[in-house]
Design a protein around this motif. Structure first.
Motif, PDB file in Angstrom:
ATOM      1  N   ASP A 141      38.606  38.948  41.245  1.00 39.99           N
ATOM      2  CA  ASP A 141      39.643  37.906  41.343  1.00 39.99           C
ATOM      3  C   ASP A 141      39.177  36.749  42.221  1.00 39.99           C
ATOM      4  O   ASP A 141      39.429  35.583  41.918  1.00 39.99           O
ATOM      5  N   GLY A 142      38.435  37.060  43.267  1.00 43.07           N
ATOM      6  CA  GLY A 142      37.854  35.983  44.056  1.00 43.07           C
ATOM      7  C   GLY A 142      36.810  35.217  43.265  1.00 43.07           C
ATOM      8  O   GLY A 142      36.670  33.999  43.396  1.00 43.07           O
ATOM      9  N   ASP A 168      39.393  42.112  37.819  1.00 41.13           N
ATOM     10  CA  ASP A 168      39.755  43.185  38.748  1.00 41.13           C
ATOM     11  C   ASP A 168      40.540  42.563  39.909  1.00 41.13           C
ATOM     12  O   ASP A 168      39.966  42.149  40.914  1.00 41.13           O
ATOM     13  N   ASN A 214      42.013  43.006  42.732  1.00 42.19           N
ATOM     14  CA  ASN A 214      42.228  43.899  43.875  1.00 42.19           C
ATOM     15  C   ASN A 214      42.766  43.129  45.083  1.00 42.19           C
ATOM     16  O   ASN A 214      42.882  43.682  46.170  1.00 42.19           O
ATOM     17  N   THR A 215      43.059  41.871  44.880  1.00 37.69           N
ATOM     18  CA  THR A 215      43.710  40.965  45.862  1.00 37.69           C
ATOM     19  C   THR A 215      42.923  40.743  47.153  1.00 37.69           C
ATOM     20  O   THR A 215      43.463  40.212  48.111  1.00 37.69           O
ATOM     21  N   VAL A 216      41.654  41.137  47.146  1.00 36.53           N
ATOM     22  CA  VAL A 216      40.824  40.806  48.310  1.00 36.53           C
ATOM     23  C   VAL A 216      39.484  40.243  47.861  1.00 36.53           C
ATOM     24  O   VAL A 216      39.036  40.486  46.746  1.00 36.53           O
ATOM     25  N   CYS A 217      38.881  39.482  48.742  1.00 36.28           N
ATOM     26  CA  CYS A 217      37.471  39.124  48.587  1.00 36.28           C
ATOM     27  C   CYS A 217      36.789  39.501  49.902  1.00 36.28           C
ATOM     28  O   CYS A 217      37.064  40.599  50.393  1.00 36.28           O
TER      29      CYS A 217
HETATM   30 MG   LIG Z   1      38.712  40.915  44.677  1.00 29.99          MG
END
Ligand SMILES: [Mg+2]
Ligand SMILES: Cc1ncc(C[n+]2csc(CCOP(=O)(O)OP(=O)(O)O)c2C)c(N)n1
Ligand SMILES: Cc1ncc(C[n+]2csc(CCOP(=O)(O)OP(=O)(O)O)c2C)c(N)n1
Ligand SMILES: [Mg+2]
Lengths: 367, 307, 367, 307
Positions: D159-160, D187, D189-192
């Motif tokens: 996603d990032g 994907d 996953n709401t984080v980078c």
């Molecule tokens: Mg991510």
């Protein structure tokens, strides 16, 4: 992509539009590749909205389904090429060298070179050949940018015959190739038959004994003309070698040639740091050839002007090259960081041209 | 951030002519520059002429007498190949003498076929490689927000240029960071070099893309002065309120004003010589008025003799 | 961007998370820049989702409003920097060198260098220092890519003290600067005070008389240790010079140093074509210094492995450098295209390491 | 285009285990690889484990005995730093002996922390620099369409990673050219690395962006096997009908399966040593079943002794 372009209702014979009325060359990189594609099913091609400008338009006309029109997205074009090549295709992707090399360098590096896939990137309009389009379109650092990338072959044909020879000579290389082309179809010819240009081997264009002039791509014809002029006047007997294969660099061949001369002059349409001359100097150093070598090229971003004026301004036309070669022969300075084409030379050309320009089209006023 | 903030220009600089005459003058100058060069980016320069006329008719707060002042509004012509139109504007506003355009593209000129901020007063950033300009404009808009002087930043991009991924990097940043002082204008002349944008790479619906990246979107007629002015005013209001950056998706016609070449990708670059130039100038000339009186020194409009 | 990172409920002392528990250095490029920003309102900074990894995190903690978090968009980060710089800021933008140099080369070229704006690009984790992250993260062509760009200054500090010295030494340059940093805070120290490193002047780290070893950045400490070992054993008396300023290249200073020695060995964490040694060779040629110079670096994409293992494998640790210097002194081959760190050396290191690895963690099975 | 088209693999290769056990096995292998390396990309590898399990449980037509066959389906793991999960999959399917993973990241290994197509059978393209993979996948999908053998191409992006402009260049091309055989999976996953994607650069609404670029969008739970399978089936149907490319916007949890690290950007990279590894394996182990019988040679599952 339609090959037919509309023609406009124009009345004056001097008018032309982008490609339609200006005429389009019958032989071009597009037709060379289309011929190749007739024989070889792996061949594909593509461009990033510069199909006409890079003289590729015959390819989509003849093989529309094997052509990628990426729009103005050079990185994606070269990324797509890598995906195609991983499936067995041999794609030739063209755009201006400024956008192929610098803008997409990591795509070439990661997706073509590290993977060692047979992608061919065609960067046209190299050096200062875009003239007054200005610095964004001058590709004067592309050899430097590409020179360190392992697995990458770089060739720089002097004319269309050389282009065909080098395309065919590298078609079966398993790894990536970068073609550094001049302005496409418009340069003066150097060769008559493709057999004169063999991938990997420098071509001796003129044979002499005093000074070795090394050139590549768009500067070869000017170097040849300089040699002819120097010889005709009985001034100097000069060898001109076309180093069309820039990587892998034919170090031994260059060293052997250099050893037969009093000095080497490298002519390049590129900044001297990182360009062709850098390879020549390191080859001579590595192979312990003590012949002095001079680099004659650019030292800064270029000014603007029509291409032929710019080449004259930077001493990269036949006259400028002849002048520099003579100066090498006369002065042979031991500090070779000092350019032999001087500020005074440039000022003179500029003043001459500006005087001529002042007389042009007096009827135009902008106020 | 402690940055000197001089008092801002009370109003935008203005051209020497009425709006309609200004636009016609820009077009005329584009043709004359091409005559000097022997080649011109007619299509892309003429499609954005009315947009430039609108921006530089009092909207952009710039000061020809102090071109580099920090608190000025800024324009990044990301589609730099249309600079012959921008040169016409800047000369008319007084950033440099119009007669300097006689050197356009000639050896040693400051006025190349792509604009150079180091050489030409009034050019806020150099451009030429497509796709870079919106990022630059984001940087300027961030700086303006830090300074807090309300300066606005405008970027003009081509519709084909939207193919460049860096545009969306910049759009994503500006949207997520709600850079209300940033205005993007897409010159939707529906052509690029190889053909129409639809043939080359269809990017419609263009507005939806910007909206999805967090922008306030307006679709306007890019040749309708009133529509452009109204959209600029709404951008200004939005900026005052703080919020999303604004994009004007401007429908235009390539080569607008020269019927023989209108809408044609073939005229991305070309040359209108002799009788064709004369015809084109005449077609524009019918619409060229005398300079308006609200400027101290009205300057003569180029005449048609000799073409 | 929040500087506070959450800590996890972990029980084992060997566990660590990305930055939180691994600990974060008290002194880093981020704190150096934050200090500078305290004094100088022009200073800004930014990163492309690698604020922690490039050791910049102190900057946003201390100057949140002067920090740009661009997300994973390096080209935009560097484009924004150009816009900021055109308004009078001096922005320092950091990411891994692989993404700063190759992926954004035309942004650096067009928007920083052609415009001659004071943007500073910080490329960390250069050369093979990313180890088993593999080729996409190895920046072994970045000097080559950057070397031809006019107006661009390139510096390569050997440690954090040098980093501070070079940041402060270049802060007022009107044009762009590229910082080529090693792994950030983790390398061995070379310097004690910033006065030892003066922008533009090579620093002599060890003074000897037999052979001149030229190094830069991450290889300086190893070159120094090699010199110390050679001297301690009475084998050779070696000068080590830290060429932290790569561009503009201090050609005369290098030539003068070289002229005082029997040979030059250039050690580089970069492919030899286009790297530091290329500059050394061309400087010696241009200034007519006949001392033979050997380039000791990479010749191809690197294999994978832990960083220290990789440096050993490629002969770029102290032992490898000492070996190569001795071989130069013993053999002094006239064909210097042949690498002095040989296939056999690499195979030996690999075999030794693989034997050691075979004994590790026998309890793990993957089936 | 005259390309040899062998008969295609009748069905996708299958893992040696039940679906649930397969996913748990992937996660377990990720932990063990990290134990070899002394470091691991836990968060990003575990978030996509269920997606990989779904793709390689019969959906992707690949042939471990003939890994390079032209008409195979292809997967480009554009977020290459999650390759420790992909290695687990490929080993289980028989592309290479699982024991080779003992060399993971060690000097001279084929198995680095980013995947290498020249070194590892079953890796369809090398990756590591974010933003490149979708372009590569587009090239593969174009080639498949030319060949006409129906092979599909899947790209998994972070996603990032959507911040990278090249993703949108590729998305624009695939949308405009209606590459129905191309499937992108985001994907989410709401984080980078620096934090949550919302903090770093908020790209929601992600689905709207893809839709505006001409893709068929499905938002699914990226850990729900049935939901993933159903979405894959709908992609297949869409591909058969010919039309837009498909994107699955998959909501996932970084570090899924290891409660101590779930959802944390801090665990982009890290190391779970000794007792923490033991706890984590236990948490997974409760869900690990014996291999299913529908494979000739069921292989033993890693036991937990020694950790
Ligand atoms: Mg991510
Ligand atoms: C990075 C880059 N790629 C290619 C070009 C060459 N080029 C100049 S103008 C142009 C077409 C631009 O089309 P569009 O954005 O629609 O602008 P328009 O000319 O229609 O105003 C192209 C491909 C360029 N200048 N920069
Ligand atoms: C071009 C590029 N820039 C930066 C990185 C460093 N990097 C590796 S993973 C990562 C974060 C990826 O985030 P996301 O795409 O959300 O994937 P996730 O790890 O969450 O699966 C970054 C910045 C990289 N590998 N490539
Ligand atoms: Mg257009």
């Amino acid at each position: 992509m339609p090959l037919e372009r509309r023609t406009t209702v124009l009345t004056d014979p001097s008018s032309y539009d982008h490609e339609g009325r200006a005429g389009y060359p019958t032989r071009s990189i597009g037709s060379i590749l289309a011929d190749l594609a007739d024989e070889d099913p792996r061949i594909m091609a593509g461009s990033a909205d510069l199909t006409w400008s890079t003289f590729l338009a015959d390819f989509p006309a003849r093989h529309p389904d094997r052509f990628i029109q990426a729009g103005i997205a050079e990185r994606n074009l070269l990324g797509i090429a890598a995906g195609l090549a991983s499936c067995g295709a041999v794609p030739y992707m063209s755009t201006f060298s400024a956008f192929a090399s610098m803008q997409s360098l990591d795509v070439i590096r990661n997706d073509h070179a590290y993977t060692n896939l047979p992608v061919r990137t065609i960067g046209t309009h190299t050096g200062i050949s875009m003239g007054y389009f200005g610095s964004s379109h001058h590709a004067i650092e592309d050899i430097g940018a590409l020179r360190s990338i392992p697995n990458l072959t770089v060739v720089s044909p002097a004319d269309l015959v050389a282009t065909e020879a080098l395309i065919r000579g590298t078609v079966d290389l398993p790894g990536p190739v970068y073609f550094r082309l001049g302005r496409g179809a418009s340069g003066p010819d150097v060769y008559e038959t493709t057999s004169e240009v063999v991938f990997g081997e420098p071509t001796v264009v003129r044979r002499g004994s005093d000074i070795l002039v090394v050139a590549s791509g768009i500067t070869v014809h000017a170097a040849r003309d300089a040699a002819d002029a120097l010889r005709a006047d009985g001034r100097l007997d000069v060898t001109v070698v076309d180093l069309h294969t820039i990587r892998p660099f034919p170090a031994q061949a260059v060293a052997d040639l250099a050893a037969q001369h009093d000095a080497v002059v490298v002519v390049e349409d590129h900044v001297v740091d990182g360009g062709l001359g850098t390879s020549v100097l390191t080859a001579l150093a590595d192979l312990d050839v003590g012949v002095p070598a001079y680099r004659h090229g650019l030292h800064d971003f270029a000014i603007f002007g029509p291409p032929t004026h710019l080449y004259r301004y930077y001493g990269l036309d036949a006259e400028g090259i002849a002048t520099v070669v003579e100066r090498v022969s006369d002065r042979a300075p031991r500090d070779r960081t000092i350019p032999l084409w001087e500020e005074a030379d440039r000022s003179r050309v500029l003043a001459e041209q500006q005087a001529a320009d002042a007389l042009r089209k007096p009827e135009i006023t902008f106020a | 951030m402690s940055i000197d903030t001089p008092t801002r220009p009370p109003r935008g600089a203005s051209p020497t002519r009425s709006r309609e005459a200004f636009a016609a003058h820009i077009r005329r100058t584009v043709l004359l520059e091409a005559e000097i060069a022997g080649s011109g980016h007619y299509g892309p320069s003429l499609s954005c002429a009315d947009l430039l006329a609108a921006l530089y008719s009092g909207f952009l707060r710039v000061d020809p007498a102090d071109a580099d002042r920090l608190d000025r509004d800024r324009l990044v012509l990301s589609k730099g190949h249309a600079c012959s139109a921008l040169y016409a504007v800047l000369a008319d506003l007084g950033f440099f003498p119009a007669e300097e355009l006689r050197t356009y593209t000639r050896l040693g000129t400051a006025y190349g076929d792509h604009p150079d901020m180091k050489k030409v007063a009034g050019i806020d950033f150099s451009s030429g490689a497509l796709g870079h300009g919106l990022s630059i404009a984001v940087g300027m808009a961030v700086h303006a927000r830090l300074r807090g002087d309300g300066a606005r930043t405008v970027a003009i991009v081509g519709d084909g240029e939207l193919n460049e991924g860096q545009i969306w990097e910049a759009a994503g940043y500006a949207g997520a960071n709600r850079l209300s002082g940033l205005l993007a204008i897409v010159d939707v002349n529906t052509v690029c070099v190889d053909g129409t944008t639809r043939e080359v790479l269809d990017y419609e619906p263009i507005g939806d893309k910007w909206a999805a990246f967090g922008w306030a979107v307006e679709r306007i007629d890019g040749h309708d002065a009133d529509a452009i002015d109204a959209a600029l005013a709404r951008f200004e209001a939005r900026h005052a309120a703080g919020g999303a950056p604004t994009v004007l998706v401007a429908d235009t016609v390539a080569g607008k004003g020269i019927p023989a070449i209108e809408g044609m990708a073939e005229w991305h670059i070309g040359y209108l010589g002799g009788s064709d130039l004369a015809t084109a100038l005449e077609q524009l000339g019918t619409r060229v008025e005398e300079p308006t009186d609200d400027h101290a020194a009205p300057r003569p409009i180029a005449t048609e003799e000799g073409h």
